[in-house]
Scaffold this active site. Sequence first.
Site, short mmCIF file in Angstrom:
data_model
loop_
_atom_site.label_atom_id
_atom_site.label_comp_id
_atom_site.label_asym_id
_atom_site.label_seq_id
_atom_site.Cartn_x
_atom_site.Cartn_y
_atom_site.Cartn_z
N GLU A 121 3.85 1.50 15.45
CA GLU A 121 4.70 1.24 14.29
C GLU A 121 3.86 0.99 13.05
O GLU A 121 4.11 1.56 11.99
CB GLU A 121 5.60 0.05 14.58
CG GLU A 121 6.43 -0.44 13.42
CD GLU A 121 7.64 0.42 13.13
OE1 GLU A 121 8.42 0.07 12.23
OE2 GLU A 121 7.83 1.45 13.79
N GLY A 143 -15.07 0.31 10.58
CA GLY A 143 -14.66 0.84 11.87
C GLY A 143 -13.55 0.05 12.53
O GLY A 143 -13.26 0.28 13.71
N ILE A 144 -12.92 -0.85 11.79
CA ILE A 144 -11.88 -1.70 12.39
C ILE A 144 -10.63 -0.89 12.72
O ILE A 144 -10.04 -1.06 13.79
CB ILE A 144 -11.55 -2.87 11.45
CG1 ILE A 144 -12.78 -3.78 11.30
CG2 ILE A 144 -10.36 -3.67 11.98
CD1 ILE A 144 -12.62 -4.88 10.28
N GLY A 145 -10.22 -0.01 11.81
CA GLY A 145 -9.06 0.83 12.09
C GLY A 145 -9.26 1.69 13.32
O GLY A 145 -8.36 1.83 14.15
N TYR A 168 -6.92 10.50 11.09
CA TYR A 168 -6.23 10.82 12.34
C TYR A 168 -6.63 12.19 12.86
O TYR A 168 -6.77 12.38 14.07
CB TYR A 168 -4.72 10.76 12.12
CG TYR A 168 -4.22 9.39 11.74
CD1 TYR A 168 -4.71 8.24 12.36
CD2 TYR A 168 -3.25 9.23 10.75
CE1 TYR A 168 -4.27 6.99 12.01
CE2 TYR A 168 -2.78 7.97 10.40
CZ TYR A 168 -3.29 6.85 11.02
OH TYR A 168 -2.84 5.62 10.68
N VAL A 195 -5.51 -2.24 7.88
CA VAL A 195 -6.73 -3.03 7.70
C VAL A 195 -6.79 -3.46 6.24
O VAL A 195 -6.56 -2.64 5.34
CB VAL A 195 -7.98 -2.21 8.06
CG1 VAL A 195 -9.25 -3.01 7.76
CG2 VAL A 195 -7.96 -1.82 9.54
N TYR A 226 0.83 -1.21 0.00
CA TYR A 226 0.00 0.00 0.00
C TYR A 226 0.86 1.25 0.00
O TYR A 226 0.52 2.25 -0.64
CB TYR A 226 -0.93 -0.01 1.21
CG TYR A 226 -1.73 1.26 1.35
CD1 TYR A 226 -2.87 1.48 0.58
CD2 TYR A 226 -1.32 2.26 2.23
CE1 TYR A 226 -3.58 2.66 0.69
CE2 TYR A 226 -2.04 3.44 2.34
CZ TYR A 226 -3.17 3.64 1.57
OH TYR A 226 -3.86 4.81 1.68
#
Length: 202
Positions: A94, A106-108, A142, A98, A36
């Site tokens: 670090e 919403g996992i992140g 973020y 996902v 990615y």
Amino acid sequence: MACITPYNIGMAMTIRPAVAEDVPQILHFIRALAEYEREPDAVTATEADLLRDGFGPNPYYWCLMAEEDGSPAGFALCFYSYSTWLGRPGVYLEDLFVLPKFRGLGIGKALLQRVAEIAVEKDCPRLGWEVLDWNTPAIEFYRAMGAEFLDTWRNVRVSGEVLKRLGSRGDTLCTPTHSPKVGQMDGAPDDGTRGKEAGQVR
């Protein structure tokens, strides 16, 4: 045993601490993140490296695994830093990643919140990480989570042969005529500067 957190009650998502048996999946996530980040050939870590450094008698990192309906969906890999100004340890994130097919669930956010929760539990006043300047989705994510961007700081790194020369008593690097005074070194970032950028996590 998988742990249902306050962030996934009523969902098919679970977040749990990684165990040694997760090492192959952790490496898969690391390679997917590198892909990615447009550096697919940068990963040289092996399963043996991750097993030794994360699950030995003196682990260098700890990791959380996210699963959706029992399938591996993402991970967060962290280690502890130390703030000399605050006199307290901090958590450095670090990697946060996902898999594409699980984004938007919403996992992140759940992973980041669980890392923050652990930081609070350990009485760590700071949680830090890096993000690539072109990764707009992650930056917006973020920022929405309340993260502060330290634009006046620059990451510094030595590696490979340069590190070996720097760490050698007979190094050939240019040596300053005088060493900086201790006070001149104060204020350097103390939450860790290494680490790959957290990928698309929403």
